[in-house]
Design a protein around this motif. Structure first.
Motif, PDB file in Angstrom:
ATOM      1  N   TYR A 123       0.823  -1.214   0.000  1.00 47.38           N
ATOM      2  CA  TYR A 123       0.000   0.000   0.000  1.00 47.38           C
ATOM      3  C   TYR A 123       0.858   1.265   0.000  1.00 47.38           C
ATOM      4  CZ  TYR A 123      -3.706  -3.303   0.905  1.00 47.38           C
ATOM      5  OH  TYR A 123      -4.586  -4.353   0.790  1.00 47.38           O
ATOM      6  N   ASP A 124       2.102   1.135  -0.450  1.00 49.64           N
ATOM      7  CA  ASP A 124       3.051   2.256  -0.552  1.00 49.64           C
ATOM      8  C   ASP A 124       3.370   2.880   0.798  1.00 49.64           C
ATOM      9  OD1 ASP A 124       3.425   1.926  -3.230  1.00 49.64           O
ATOM     10  OD2 ASP A 124       2.121   3.577  -3.857  1.00 49.64           O
ATOM     11  N   GLY A 125       3.369   2.078   1.851  1.00 49.61           N
ATOM     12  CA  GLY A 125       3.809   2.569   3.147  1.00 49.61           C
ATOM     13  C   GLY A 125       5.322   2.620   3.221  1.00 49.61           C
ATOM     14  N   THR A 126       5.831   3.363   4.193  1.00 50.15           N
ATOM     15  CA  THR A 126       7.262   3.523   4.421  1.00 50.15           C
ATOM     16  C   THR A 126       7.637   2.864   5.746  1.00 50.15           C
ATOM     17  OG1 THR A 126       7.308   5.634   3.244  1.00 50.15           O
ATOM     18  CG2 THR A 126       9.134   5.203   4.739  1.00 50.15           C
ATOM     19  N   ILE A 127       8.751   2.141   5.756  1.00 50.18           N
ATOM     20  CA  ILE A 127       9.281   1.602   7.007  1.00 50.18           C
ATOM     21  C   ILE A 127      10.139   2.677   7.662  1.00 50.18           C
ATOM     22  CG2 ILE A 127      10.803  -0.099   8.063  1.00 50.18           C
ATOM     23  CD1 ILE A 127       8.305  -1.386   7.119  1.00 50.18           C
ATOM     24  N   ASP A 128       9.714   3.137   8.833  1.00 48.65           N
ATOM     25  CA  ASP A 128      10.534   4.105   9.560  1.00 48.65           C
ATOM     26  C   ASP A 128      11.668   3.398  10.282  1.00 48.65           C
ATOM     27  OD1 ASP A 128      11.034   6.817  10.751  1.00 48.65           O
ATOM     28  OD2 ASP A 128      10.648   5.684  12.580  1.00 48.65           O
ATOM     29  N   LYS A 129      11.334   2.346  11.029  1.00 51.31           N
ATOM     30  CA  LYS A 129      12.384   1.572  11.698  1.00 51.31           C
ATOM     31  C   LYS A 129      11.794   0.288  12.265  1.00 51.31           C
ATOM     32  CE  LYS A 129      13.647   4.792  14.561  1.00 51.31           C
ATOM     33  NZ  LYS A 129      12.717   5.923  14.268  1.00 51.31           N
TER      34      LYS A 129
END
Length: 289
Positions: A138-144
């Motif tokens: 879903y085009d999310g970003t992994i922050d950490k």
């Protein structure tokens, strides 16, 4: 080949500079300018070749380095879009984002029960791979990653008008993927493991933050703390969301939302109205809170 490629350029009026690649990994900057007499009569053209192959090689290496950095946080598709757009990926900016916290339940007990190698190879690596796949879908970003959990972000570095819907869909996909893993762990290792998820929505400063020696692409803001607190009260298999996210959904949540009432979150002065995503009840937009 290089000479043949510049013949059409000789008819160009006035000076011009172009780059040509007569063969792979061989680049020239070609400058063409007219030569005139004292009475301004054109006598001919002068062509200057400059070998810029080494510079182009460095540019390719830097592009690959930036691509590898992007792919630490976003899906390959989003990474390519960022590179194509020439985005200033690391500059801290204020963005409206949806922040998702997820972590396992009973992880501390797990570390005492099983071998560390088994914990990493058969639990954590599988877990992070499945959760990353769900976010990237879903085009999310992994922050950490956070030991037994992770932080996901929607709205940065690329924002979509439907980010509030995307974060809900991703959270449900994560819980569904985790349920499959939990069955495997139960069968293979006789372990019962759960995961809770908390989601908040609001403003944060996003970008490269840290010291000159080390920086991370991360986000700072109350929205992050709120998502963490919501995750902390979520039970295994549960997704708890803030009222801010519900308002941002504007009656268009892909899943039914159940109001849980106002609760006081740790470190917060005021009570927060919270909701639960009902995973087994996909909802039409007309059925929403």
């Amino acid at each position: 080949p290089a000479l043949r490629s510049i013949v059409p350029l000789l008819d160009h009026n006035g000076p011009t500079t172009v780059e040509i690649e007569p063969q792979p990994n061989l680049h020239y900057s070609v400058s063409i300018a007219p030569v005139c007499s004292s009475d301004a009569k054109e006598l001919g053209r002068v062509v200057v070749f400059r070998d810029i192959s080494a510079m182009k090689q460095l540019e390719r290496q830097e592009r690959e380095r930036v691509r590898s950095v992007f792919r630490r946080y976003v899906s390959p598709q989003v990474a390519e879009r960022l590179l194509s757009a020439g985005s200033d990926f690391g500059a801290p900016t204020e963005r409206t984002v949806a922040v998702l916290f997820a972590d396992m339940r009973g992880f501390t007990t797990l570390t005492e029960q099983i071998d560390a190698r088994v914990l990493v190879e058969r639990i954590l690596n599988r877990y992070f791979t499945a959760m990353t796949d769900a976010l990237y879908a879903y085009d999310g970003t992994i922050d950490k990653f956070l030991g037994d959990g992770l932080i996901g972000v929607f709205g940065s570095p690329i924002a979509h008008p439907d980010d509030p819907q995307r974060v809900v869909l991703a959270a449900v996909a994560m819980q569904q993927a985790f349920a499959q893993l939990a069955r495997v762990w139960q069968e293979e290792l006789s372990l019962r493991i759960g995961m809770g998820i908390g989601i908040s929505y609001g403003s944060a400063v996003v970008g490269n933050i840290g010291s000159e020696q080390r920086q991370d692409y991360t986000l700072i803001g109350d929205v992050v703390n709120t998502a963490s607190r919501l995750c902390g009260i979520a039970q295994a298999g549960q997704i708890i969301v803030s009222a801010n996210l519900v308002h941002a959904l504007r009656g268009q949540s892909p899943y039914t939302l159940r109001e849980l009432g106002a609760t006081r979150l740790k470190g917060k002065q005021e009570e927060h109205l919270i909701y639960e995503v009902v995973i087994d009840q996909p909802a039409s937009f007309a059925q929403q809170v």
